[in-house]
Design a protein around this motif. Structure first.
Motif, PDB file in Angstrom:
ATOM      1  N   LEU A 127       0.928  -1.122  -0.003  1.00  0.00           N
ATOM      2  CA  LEU A 127       0.051  -0.137  -0.055  1.00  0.00           C
ATOM      3  C   LEU A 127       0.757   1.250   0.063  1.00  0.00           C
ATOM      4  O   LEU A 127       0.747   2.418  -0.812  1.00  0.00           O
ATOM      5  CB  LEU A 127      -0.932   0.146   1.078  1.00  0.00           C
ATOM      6  CG  LEU A 127      -1.943   1.217   1.407  1.00  0.00           C
ATOM      7  CD1 LEU A 127      -2.827   1.383   0.126  1.00  0.00           C
ATOM      8  CD2 LEU A 127      -2.637   1.006   2.716  1.00  0.00           C
ATOM      9  N   LYS A 128       1.920   1.234   0.952  1.00  0.00           N
ATOM     10  CA  LYS A 128       2.760   2.456   0.881  1.00  0.00           C
ATOM     11  C   LYS A 128       3.484   2.678  -0.470  1.00  0.00           C
ATOM     12  O   LYS A 128       3.674   3.930  -0.803  1.00  0.00           O
ATOM     13  CB  LYS A 128       3.811   2.311   1.860  1.00  0.00           C
ATOM     14  CG  LYS A 128       4.639   3.258   2.275  1.00  0.00           C
ATOM     15  CD  LYS A 128       5.659   3.158   3.206  1.00  0.00           C
ATOM     16  CE  LYS A 128       5.051   2.840   4.713  1.00  0.00           C
ATOM     17  NZ  LYS A 128       6.151   2.520   5.839  1.00  0.00           N
ATOM     18  N   SER A 129       4.045   1.561  -1.307  1.00  0.00           N
ATOM     19  CA  SER A 129       4.573   1.830  -2.439  1.00  0.00           C
ATOM     20  C   SER A 129       3.580   2.517  -3.439  1.00  0.00           C
ATOM     21  O   SER A 129       3.882   3.308  -4.358  1.00  0.00           O
ATOM     22  CB  SER A 129       5.266   0.704  -2.826  1.00  0.00           C
ATOM     23  OG  SER A 129       4.361  -0.520  -2.908  1.00  0.00           O
ATOM     24  N   ALA A 140     -13.726   3.579  -0.180  1.00  0.00           N
ATOM     25  CA  ALA A 140     -14.786   2.820   0.019  1.00  0.00           C
ATOM     26  C   ALA A 140     -14.638   1.707   0.725  1.00  0.00           C
ATOM     27  O   ALA A 140     -14.912   0.318   0.560  1.00  0.00           O
ATOM     28  CB  ALA A 140     -15.282   2.335  -1.368  1.00  0.00           C
ATOM     29  N   ILE A 141     -13.958   1.899   2.026  1.00  0.00           N
ATOM     30  CA  ILE A 141     -13.544   0.691   3.023  1.00  0.00           C
ATOM     31  C   ILE A 141     -14.666   0.503   3.806  1.00  0.00           C
ATOM     32  O   ILE A 141     -15.170  -0.844   3.812  1.00  0.00           O
ATOM     33  CB  ILE A 141     -12.467   1.249   3.830  1.00  0.00           C
ATOM     34  CG1 ILE A 141     -11.026   1.409   2.715  1.00  0.00           C
ATOM     35  CG2 ILE A 141     -12.090   0.109   4.879  1.00  0.00           C
ATOM     36  CD1 ILE A 141     -10.158   1.889   3.517  1.00  0.00           C
ATOM     37  N   MET A 156      -3.822  -0.390   9.887  1.00  0.00           N
ATOM     38  CA  MET A 156      -2.643   0.035   9.220  1.00  0.00           C
ATOM     39  C   MET A 156      -2.719   0.948   7.996  1.00  0.00           C
ATOM     40  O   MET A 156      -2.282   1.957   7.921  1.00  0.00           O
ATOM     41  CB  MET A 156      -1.793  -1.205   8.593  1.00  0.00           C
ATOM     42  CG  MET A 156      -0.482  -0.836   7.816  1.00  0.00           C
ATOM     43  SD  MET A 156      -1.135  -0.688   6.247  1.00  0.00           S
ATOM     44  CE  MET A 156      -1.772  -2.259   5.794  1.00  0.00           C
ATOM     45  N   ALA A 157      -4.003   0.509   7.431  1.00  0.00           N
ATOM     46  CA  ALA A 157      -4.262   1.328   6.212  1.00  0.00           C
ATOM     47  C   ALA A 157      -4.311   2.748   6.441  1.00  0.00           C
ATOM     48  O   ALA A 157      -4.208   3.644   5.837  1.00  0.00           O
ATOM     49  CB  ALA A 157      -5.410   0.668   5.309  1.00  0.00           C
ATOM     50  N   PRO A 159      -4.107   5.055   8.862  1.00  0.00           N
ATOM     51  CA  PRO A 159      -3.015   6.062   9.017  1.00  0.00           C
ATOM     52  C   PRO A 159      -2.221   6.279   7.704  1.00  0.00           C
ATOM     53  O   PRO A 159      -1.809   7.546   7.507  1.00  0.00           O
ATOM     54  CB  PRO A 159      -2.086   5.540  10.111  1.00  0.00           C
ATOM     55  CG  PRO A 159      -3.067   4.571  10.878  1.00  0.00           C
ATOM     56  CD  PRO A 159      -3.998   3.960   9.836  1.00  0.00           C
ATOM     57  N   LEU A 160      -2.144   5.306   7.093  1.00  0.00           N
ATOM     58  CA  LEU A 160      -1.097   5.413   5.754  1.00  0.00           C
ATOM     59  C   LEU A 160      -1.915   6.440   4.876  1.00  0.00           C
ATOM     60  O   LEU A 160      -1.193   7.380   4.109  1.00  0.00           O
ATOM     61  CB  LEU A 160      -0.850   4.038   5.222  1.00  0.00           C
ATOM     62  CG  LEU A 160       0.250   3.355   5.736  1.00  0.00           C
ATOM     63  CD1 LEU A 160       0.486   2.183   4.699  1.00  0.00           C
ATOM     64  CD2 LEU A 160       1.669   4.320   5.406  1.00  0.00           C
ATOM     65  N   LEU A 161      -2.983   6.241   4.410  1.00  0.00           N
ATOM     66  CA  LEU A 161      -4.017   7.015   3.612  1.00  0.00           C
ATOM     67  C   LEU A 161      -3.943   8.418   3.995  1.00  0.00           C
ATOM     68  O   LEU A 161      -3.792   9.533   3.540  1.00  0.00           O
ATOM     69  CB  LEU A 161      -5.370   6.506   3.701  1.00  0.00           C
ATOM     70  CG  LEU A 161      -5.606   4.886   2.996  1.00  0.00           C
ATOM     71  CD1 LEU A 161      -6.720   4.702   3.042  1.00  0.00           C
ATOM     72  CD2 LEU A 161      -4.956   5.053   1.473  1.00  0.00           C
ATOM     73  N   SER A 162      -4.130   8.688   5.421  1.00  0.00           N
ATOM     74  CA  SER A 162      -4.204   9.929   5.997  1.00  0.00           C
ATOM     75  C   SER A 162      -3.031  10.573   5.614  1.00  0.00           C
ATOM     76  O   SER A 162      -2.737  11.974   5.664  1.00  0.00           O
ATOM     77  CB  SER A 162      -4.492   9.839   7.470  1.00  0.00           C
ATOM     78  OG  SER A 162      -5.829   9.372   7.594  1.00  0.00           O
ATOM     79  N   SER A 163      -1.771   9.782   5.958  1.00  0.00           N
ATOM     80  CA  SER A 163      -0.437  10.616   5.903  1.00  0.00           C
ATOM     81  C   SER A 163       0.085  10.785   4.612  1.00  0.00           C
ATOM     82  O   SER A 163       1.097  11.315   4.303  1.00  0.00           O
ATOM     83  CB  SER A 163       0.547   9.786   6.946  1.00  0.00           C
ATOM     84  OG  SER A 163       0.727   8.637   6.208  1.00  0.00           O
ATOM     85  N   SER A 164      -0.551  10.127   3.695  1.00  0.00           N
ATOM     86  CA  SER A 164      -0.072  10.233   2.300  1.00  0.00           C
ATOM     87  C   SER A 164       0.005  11.509   1.675  1.00  0.00           C
ATOM     88  O   SER A 164       0.599  11.823   0.667  1.00  0.00           O
ATOM     89  CB  SER A 164      -0.865   9.089   1.417  1.00  0.00           C
ATOM     90  OG  SER A 164      -2.356   9.942   1.183  1.00  0.00           O
ATOM     91  N   GLY A 165      -0.867  12.444   2.068  1.00  0.00           N
ATOM     92  CA  GLY A 165      -0.911  13.810   1.651  1.00  0.00           C
ATOM     93  C   GLY A 165      -1.827  13.990   0.316  1.00  0.00           C
ATOM     94  O   GLY A 165      -2.054  15.011  -0.311  1.00  0.00           O
TER      95      GLY A 165
END
Length: 250
Positions: A127-129, A140-141, A156-157, A159-165
């Motif tokens: 997801l991060k990459s 749509a989670i 995990m997802a 926070p990653l989505l939120s911090s992606s910018g």
């Protein structure tokens, strides 16, 4: 008269009535109409010349089904969607929707087997990459039936989505929010755009971004019965933008 906000109980009741003998809709029909509204909302908010690459994040329930339909329509609109669906729905409808996306050459990210001891770390790495190569996220989670806690791999997802910018468009209710009390647990996404389906949910009262409604499928008899006070949709659009004040409320 302002549009009515729905409690979780009332939203569920309306959904059930839409698919009852009285409403006469099938789940396939409602997903198709909802997903089309979601795709139109993203296209109206983020033009494809600047935001062509859309990461469509799908959960295993009906919300994820809406996301799959939206991905297909976005592909037809000229966007380049990619689907992230770490826990695919097991029902036949989800398999068919994913096949329809595959037939449109829309890729679905491969995920490690859930029995893999490194499942969480590998899913996070994928997801991060992927986020680094996209322009906008369609969330749509989780839908209005979400109950905490947020479980793996979505814990995990989010926070990653939120911090992606990246800008986020959420479907019906931002993932991680309580349908009536908003982001009271502090674990939910804070999207830039929200597309409410049928009618806004109580928890969306605190939403401060751009707010759209996609409920043009609601029959007049049901709108009147539940006193939804829906706004008029412009032309042949499936969506209408809701006005809001500085506090983010209608």
């Amino acid at each position: 008269m302002s549009v009515r906000y729905l409690t979780a109980k009332l939203a569920q009741q309306i959904d059930e009535e839409l698919m009852s003998a009285a409403g006469a809709f099938s789940l396939d029909q409602l997903m198709e109409l909802a997903g089309l509204a979601c795709a139109q909302t993203l296209a109206a908010s983020y033009k494809k010349d600047k935001y062509p690459r859309v990461l469509v994040c799908c959960g295993p329930g009906n919300q994820g089904g809406d996301g799959l339909v939206a991905a297909r329509h976005l592909g037809m609109f000229g966007y380049t969607p990619t689907i992230w669906m770490p826990k695919p729905g097991s029902k036949d409808i989800y398999k068919r929707l994913q096949t329809q996306c595959t037939n449109m050459h829309i890729p679905t990210l491969s995920n490690p087997d859930s029995s893999d001891p490194n499942f969480a770390s590998r899913t996070e790495s994928t997801l991060k990459s992927t986020l680094e190569n996209h322009d906008v996220i369609l969330d749509a989670i989780f839908g209005f039936s979400f109950k905490p806690p947020v479980r793996a791999p979505f814990d995990m997802a989010l926070p990653l989505l939120s911090s992606s910018g990246l800008p986020i468009v959420s479907v019906d209710i931002p993932s991680g929010w309580d349908v009536e009390e908003g982001n009271k647990h502090g674990v939910g996404l804070e999207p830039d755009v929200l597309i409410s389906l049928t009618a806004p949910k109580e928890g969306a009262r605190e939403f401060k971004g751009r707010h759209w409604l996609g409920g043009r499928f609601v029959p007049k008899t049901m709108e009147e019965k539940f006193q939804l006070n829906l706004p008029e949709y412009p032309g042949f659009d499936q969506i209408v933008e809701l006005p809001q004040n500085k506090e983010g409320k209608l």
